[in-house]
Design a protein around this motif. Structure first.
Motif, PDB file in Angstrom:
ATOM      1  N   GLU A   1      42.866  42.819  30.604  1.00  0.00           N
ATOM      2  CA  GLU A   1      42.615  41.382  30.448  1.00  0.00           C
ATOM      3  C   GLU A   1      41.949  41.073  29.105  1.00  0.00           C
ATOM      4  OE1 GLU A   1      42.889  37.481  32.278  1.00  0.00           O
ATOM      5  OE2 GLU A   1      43.706  39.412  32.870  1.00  0.00           O
TER       6      GLU A   1
ATOM      7  N   ARG B   1      48.036  37.408  42.541  1.00  0.00           N
ATOM      8  CA  ARG B   1      49.184  36.511  42.585  1.00  0.00           C
ATOM      9  C   ARG B   1      50.532  37.140  42.257  1.00  0.00           C
ATOM     10  NH1 ARG B   1      47.178  31.573  39.036  1.00  0.00           N
ATOM     11  NH2 ARG B   1      47.209  33.256  37.533  1.00  0.00           N
TER      12      ARG B   1
ATOM     13  N   GLU C   1      42.683  49.561  50.896  1.00  0.00           N
ATOM     14  CA  GLU C   1      42.969  49.518  52.335  1.00  0.00           C
ATOM     15  C   GLU C   1      44.143  50.427  52.679  1.00  0.00           C
ATOM     16  OE1 GLU C   1      41.142  47.725  54.732  1.00  0.00           O
ATOM     17  OE2 GLU C   1      39.797  47.626  52.993  1.00  0.00           O
TER      18      GLU C   1
ATOM     19  N   ASN D   1      44.276  52.044  56.342  1.00  0.00           N
ATOM     20  CA  ASN D   1      44.045  50.853  57.162  1.00  0.00           C
ATOM     21  C   ASN D   1      45.218  49.890  57.158  1.00  0.00           C
ATOM     22  OD1 ASN D   1      41.521  51.824  57.657  1.00  0.00           O
ATOM     23  ND2 ASN D   1      40.546  50.635  56.013  1.00  0.00           N
TER      24      ASN D   1
ATOM     25  N   PRO E   1      44.381  40.463  56.698  1.00  0.00           N
ATOM     26  CA  PRO E   1      43.587  39.227  56.754  1.00  0.00           C
ATOM     27  C   PRO E   1      42.863  38.980  55.435  1.00  0.00           C
ATOM     28  CG  PRO E   1      43.108  40.649  58.643  1.00  0.00           C
ATOM     29  CD  PRO E   1      44.008  41.421  57.731  1.00  0.00           C
ATOM     30  N   GLY E   2      42.854  37.713  55.030  1.00  0.00           N
ATOM     31  CA  GLY E   2      42.144  37.355  53.809  1.00  0.00           C
ATOM     32  C   GLY E   2      42.842  37.782  52.532  1.00  0.00           C
ATOM     33  N   PHE E   3      44.172  37.984  52.615  1.00  0.00           N
ATOM     34  CA  PHE E   3      44.908  38.519  51.450  1.00  0.00           C
ATOM     35  C   PHE E   3      44.784  37.653  50.205  1.00  0.00           C
ATOM     36  CE2 PHE E   3      47.870  36.306  54.279  1.00  0.00           C
ATOM     37  CZ  PHE E   3      48.317  35.283  53.446  1.00  0.00           C
ATOM     38  N   ASN E   4      44.642  36.329  50.390  1.00  0.00           N
ATOM     39  CA  ASN E   4      44.572  35.464  49.206  1.00  0.00           C
ATOM     40  C   ASN E   4      43.257  35.602  48.453  1.00  0.00           C
ATOM     41  OD1 ASN E   4      46.988  34.273  48.684  1.00  0.00           O
ATOM     42  ND2 ASN E   4      46.553  32.339  49.723  1.00  0.00           N
ATOM     43  N   GLY E   5      42.269  36.236  49.089  1.00  0.00           N
ATOM     44  CA  GLY E   5      40.990  36.422  48.406  1.00  0.00           C
ATOM     45  C   GLY E   5      40.781  37.860  47.962  1.00  0.00           C
ATOM     46  N   LEU E   6      41.766  38.712  48.244  1.00  0.00           N
ATOM     47  CA  LEU E   6      41.627  40.128  47.888  1.00  0.00           C
ATOM     48  C   LEU E   6      42.364  40.426  46.587  1.00  0.00           C
ATOM     49  CD1 LEU E   6      42.245  41.893  51.340  1.00  0.00           C
ATOM     50  CD2 LEU E   6      40.085  41.682  50.137  1.00  0.00           C
TER      51      LEU E   6
ATOM     52  N   LEU F   1      37.411  33.716  56.772  1.00  0.00           N
ATOM     53  CA  LEU F   1      37.892  34.523  55.646  1.00  0.00           C
ATOM     54  C   LEU F   1      37.318  33.855  54.396  1.00  0.00           C
ATOM     55  CD1 LEU F   1      41.529  34.828  56.969  1.00  0.00           C
ATOM     56  CD2 LEU F   1      39.771  36.593  57.007  1.00  0.00           C
TER      57      LEU F   1
ATOM     58  N   GLU G   1      41.575  45.950  45.782  1.00  0.00           N
ATOM     59  CA  GLU G   1      40.984  45.967  47.119  1.00  0.00           C
ATOM     60  C   GLU G   1      42.045  46.244  48.178  1.00  0.00           C
ATOM     61  OE1 GLU G   1      39.175  42.083  46.490  1.00  0.00           O
ATOM     62  OE2 GLU G   1      37.226  42.915  47.018  1.00  0.00           O
TER      63      GLU G   1
ATOM     64  N   ASN H   1      50.424  30.215  40.911  1.00  0.00           N
ATOM     65  CA  ASN H   1      49.618  29.353  41.777  1.00  0.00           C
ATOM     66  C   ASN H   1      50.376  28.971  43.034  1.00  0.00           C
ATOM     67  OD1 ASN H   1      47.128  29.127  40.635  1.00  0.00           O
ATOM     68  ND2 ASN H   1      47.713  27.478  39.247  1.00  0.00           N
TER      69      ASN H   1
ATOM     70  N   ARG I   1      45.035  37.790  45.395  1.00  0.00           N
ATOM     71  CA  ARG I   1      44.205  37.097  44.418  1.00  0.00           C
ATOM     72  C   ARG I   1      44.843  37.269  43.037  1.00  0.00           C
ATOM     73  NH1 ARG I   1      38.681  39.192  44.735  1.00  0.00           N
ATOM     74  NH2 ARG I   1      38.708  40.215  42.706  1.00  0.00           N
TER      75      ARG I   1
ATOM     76  N   SER J   1      44.888  28.950  45.159  1.00  0.00           N
ATOM     77  CA  SER J   1      45.556  27.705  44.756  1.00  0.00           C
ATOM     78  C   SER J   1      44.589  26.693  44.150  1.00  0.00           C
ATOM     79  CB  SER J   1      46.276  27.045  45.933  1.00  0.00           C
ATOM     80  OG  SER J   1      46.651  27.963  46.901  1.00  0.00           O
TER      81      SER J   1
ATOM     82  N   GLN K   1      50.512  31.665  45.616  1.00  0.00           N
ATOM     83  CA  GLN K   1      49.292  31.712  46.413  1.00  0.00           C
ATOM     84  C   GLN K   1      49.292  30.603  47.474  1.00  0.00           C
ATOM     85  OE1 GLN K   1      45.682  31.560  44.068  1.00  0.00           O
ATOM     86  NE2 GLN K   1      45.100  33.597  44.769  1.00  0.00           N
ATOM     87  N   SER K   2      49.760  29.442  47.078  1.00  0.00           N
ATOM     88  CA  SER K   2      49.806  28.329  48.022  1.00  0.00           C
ATOM     89  C   SER K   2      50.829  28.580  49.121  1.00  0.00           C
ATOM     90  CB  SER K   2      50.147  27.026  47.298  1.00  0.00           C
ATOM     91  OG  SER K   2      49.223  26.784  46.276  1.00  0.00           O
TER      92      SER K   2
ATOM     93  N   LEU L   1      36.697  34.130  51.207  1.00  0.00           N
ATOM     94  CA  LEU L   1      37.235  33.861  49.871  1.00  0.00           C
ATOM     95  C   LEU L   1      38.709  33.477  49.884  1.00  0.00           C
ATOM     96  CD1 LEU L   1      35.440  36.683  47.874  1.00  0.00           C
ATOM     97  CD2 LEU L   1      34.774  34.303  48.142  1.00  0.00           C
ATOM     98  N   SER L   2      39.352  33.479  51.045  1.00  0.00           N
ATOM     99  CA  SER L   2      40.764  33.092  51.028  1.00  0.00           C
ATOM    100  C   SER L   2      41.009  31.798  51.790  1.00  0.00           C
ATOM    101  CB  SER L   2      41.642  34.213  51.585  1.00  0.00           C
ATOM    102  OG  SER L   2      41.205  34.590  52.861  1.00  0.00           O
TER     103      SER L   2
END
Lengths: 443, 289
Positions: free
Chosen positions: A90, A210, A276, A281, A263-268, B142, A272, A416, A208, B235, A419-420, B144-145
């Motif tokens: 980055e 994307r 798993e 896992n 679970p929570g894939f959009n924040g991982l 969840l 991370e 984006n 996260r 998003s 993700q949505s 952060l998501s």
């Protein structure tokens, strides 16, 4: 074990098998030899500034090969010193943009293909390298890889990496729950349901970042619409409102409904999610072949885990136009020479030498599939690697990563929207509409 | 006479550094903001086009709203910091130890804090959700998501990060109040609450004003922790002005537009700072002890 597998010629739209030339057996190597430079009068000392993105900490193997090649090059050319600057991915991207705006690019550096390259070429910052590719050097590359770095029939970088994205899966988990490799999308959903009922996370996904989610969408788009549906939507000969692409977006949301992803894939982050998968896992993980060392040669990963990892091709969708041998992938970084470098000749020589040497060593020493053809007779590789190289042989098409194909602003919209879409914040129709708007604004 | 020359000579280095590192870039940012430029190739002058685009850019307003929320939240949390400082400054047992504990986050870099909280918030292995599932909550949030809570999930580490900083400032100010005042009030029969509200707070009003300004400015330009933890997602649910500016300039190669957002941010901060100072400038009379 050694298998005769020659990486074939490959175009990004269709692949034909060619007899490879036994990689690296090209005597007309563009790098001149030590004897030639010895005959010349004492040359002025020059310095080549070289910026790359493989720090010793995070990419030790890459880093070592780079350092080795540089010292050999310096030995062959006593008047040349290569000055290194190494940054993480980055930071590298940011720095490249900052130095380019003040016209202080390094003499040699790394660039990505297509959309990333475009503004630099339009700004006349990168030198065309076609003269380097003469004398048959061009034929050393897997056909189609150079094209990804070409604009208006001129090549601006030499590829160092080529990747395809298989679905890696944990055979131990599959066996334990009595599921087999899915052949069709419906099988795939059944597999997912079986795993979910057993309390196992089917798929590790770090959305996260994307682009990871984009891979899933691209595969569904390929299997439903064939190799051209997505490409033509991006190059404007088609549209994202194409019902096949909308069906692909619906497929993603169907998978989300089935709790296919962690679970929570959009924040991982991808890292991370990878953790798993590596900890057992999650049963499946879709990622580029750059991850192969983790499942083959990486001594830091337990042997037992490495032995239990295999991959499968993204399943076919019944009634879809795609071929199971169609892949998502593309070249990674390539080397450029700065247009206004004051040591252009030496830099070009260095880039040619580096690319060639890299091709000889990268697979064995760093597990990187290079952009140049690999003679699998000469390299000793783990089976999983050979299988991937064989798949590359049989690929019916390779679709370049969508965000790489797009201009940077459209890519941002696409990512984006991915993700949505995964987060069910937009409908498949809105997903298509937003893409269309971004593409139109970009024209 | 020579005095003035000496003074000029001594201030010159600092002034030069300030000029080159702060003021020149500000002028350049303003200049780039008037251009259509990808940060790489040639520039085209477009006047105020970037600013008109900005006014109709939904994502910009969304990120501005998030930044303002953060500012309100930070100012709100000052009350908490103040309460803690009042307790610490009233010579409770272990005050020194607690002061050090609150200070620890200040010593960590934002990136380290982000990494720490990423582990706390991890959907399956995180401390938070492990705890929640152990007390019988089936589907813990969840953090952060989930787009509806991600912003507040991010605010909490920010509050935690800056606690030590503000507590030190308040604590020092409170410790500077002469003890006789408090003793006199006690003799007059004032409750601890009255002492705090009627005596201590008015005496540190100047410091409170400064911290409000600091908290608001800090919030409006906040960037690093969000960038590491969510990258403004999912998003755009946790996008703030500075992270949006960064994306425009460095990801979508829209350097001119990104600069316009940056310059807008600067102007906004100046205006907000001025308004806060105006609003709190009423009682500028120096307190006489």
């Amino acid at each position: 074990m050694k298998k005769k597998a020659l990486i074939p010629a490959l175009t990004l739209s269709a692949v034909t098998l060619l007899a490879a030339c036994g990689g690296g057996g090209n005597n007309e190597a563009p790098a001149d030899d030590a004897a030639a430079s010895a005959n010349e009068p004492a040359q002025e000392d020059v310095t080549i500034d070289f910026m790359h993105l493989w720090p010793a900490g995070s990419s030790p193997d890459h880093h070592r090969i780079v350092t080795d090649i540089i010292s050999e090059f310096e030995e062959m050319h006593p008047h040349v010193t290569v000055e290194l600057e190494v940054l993480e991915n980055e930071q590298y991207k940011n720095k490249l943009q900052v130095v380019s705006s003040s016209n202080q690019l390094p003499d040699v550096g790394m660039t990505w293909a297509a959309g990333f390259l475009e503004p630099y070429v339009n700004g006349e910052l990168f030198a065309p390298l076609d003269d380097v590719l003469e004398d048959g050097f061009r034929d050393d590359f897997v056909a189609g890889t150079l094209e990804a770095y070409s604009i208006n029939d001129q090549t601006y970088a030499l590829p160092l990496e080529l990747n395809i994205a298989p679905v890696f899966y944990n055979t131990a988990i599959f066996e334990e729950h009595g599921v087999s490799v899915p052949e069709t999308y419906d099988d795939f959903l059944n597999t997912i349901d079986t795993l979910v009922e057993a309390g196992v996370t089917p798929i590790a996904l770090g959305n996260r970042d994307r682009w990871t989610g984009s891979l899933w969408y691209m595969y569904l788009a390929d299997r439903i619409g064939g190799a051209d549906a997505l490409n033509s939507a991006i190059d404007r000969s088609g549209s994202f409102n194409d019902e096949r692409l909308i069906a692909a977006a619906e497929g993603i949301q169907e998978m989300v409904e089935h709790d296919a992803f962690i679970p929570g894939f959009n924040g991982l982050s991808d890292q991370e999610a990878k953790a798993e998968f590596m900890n057992g896992n999650a049963a499946m993980y879709l990622i580029g072949s750059w991850d192969l060392p983790n499942y083959t040669t990486n001594e830091e990963v337990p042997q037992e885990f490495r032995d239990s990892i295999d991959f499968f091709k993204f399943p076919e969708v019944e009634g879809g136009e795609g071929d199971i041998n169609g892949w998502v992938g593309g070249p990674g970084v390539g080397l450029f020479v700065a247009e206004n470098s004051d040591v252009k000749e030496e830099s070009k020589e260095f880039v040619a030498y580096f690319t060639e040497e890299w091709g000889k060593r990268s697979v064995e020493d760093a597990g990187v599939i290079p952009g140049t053809q690999v003679n699998t007779d000469e390299v000793d590789l783990p089976d999983l690697f050979i299988s991937v190289l064989d798949e590359l042989n049989n690929a019916s098409s390779i679709t370049l990563f969508a965000d790489v194909q797009m201009s940077s602003s459209v890519a941002e919209t696409h990512l984006n929207m991915i993700q949505s879409l995964f987060g069910e914040a937009v409908t498949p129709e809105e997903f298509a509409e937003e893409h269309e708007n971004a593409l139109q604004a970009d024209e | 006479m020579s005095d003035k020359r000496v003074i000029a000579l001594y201030t010159l280095p600092a002034l030069l550094i300030l000029l080159v590192l702060i003021y020149v870039p500000i002028v350049l940012t303003a200049y780039y903001g008037l251009m259509d430029w990808d940060g790489i190739g040639a520039m085209t002058f477009v006047g105020l086009e970037n600013y008109t685009a900005l006014l109709s850019d939904g994502m910009f307003w969304r990120s501005a709203y998030h930044s303002l929320l953060l500012a309100l939240f930070s100012v709100g949390s000052l009350v908490l910091y103040l309460a803690i400082s009042l307790i610490l400054a009233s010579n409770v047992k272990g005050a020194n130890l607690f002061r050090k504990i609150y200070l620890i986050p200040m010593l960590l870099s934002s990136v380290a804090i982000a990494q720490l909280w990423l582990r706390i918030y991890h959907p399956t292995n995180g401390v938070m959700n492990r705890f929640l599932t152990s007390v019988g909550i089936e589907n813990p949030p969840l953090w952060l998501s989930d787009t509806s809570i991600v912003l507040f999930a991010i605010f909490i580490p920010i509050i935690w990060q800056y606690a030590g900083f503000y507590i030190i400032i308040y604590y020092a100010a409170l410790k500077n109040i002469p003890a006789e005042l408090e003793e006199a009030a006690k003799i007059d029969g004032a409750t601890p609450f009255q002492i705090a509200y009627k005596i201590k707070l008015p005496l540190i009003a100047g410091v409170m004003k400064v911290t409000v300004v600091l908290a608001v400015i800090g919030s409006l330009k906040y960037f690093d922790l969000i960038y590491v933890m969510t990258d403004g997602g999912p998003s755009g649910a946790s996008e703030v002005m500075a992270s949006y500016m960064y994306k425009l300039a460095f990801r979508t190669n829209d350097f001119g537009y990104g600069s316009a957002v940056g310059f807008f941010l600067l102007v906004l901060i100046l205006i907000v700072t001025y308004l806060i100072r105006r609003a709190t400038a009423s009682k500028e009379d120096q307190v006489q002890y």
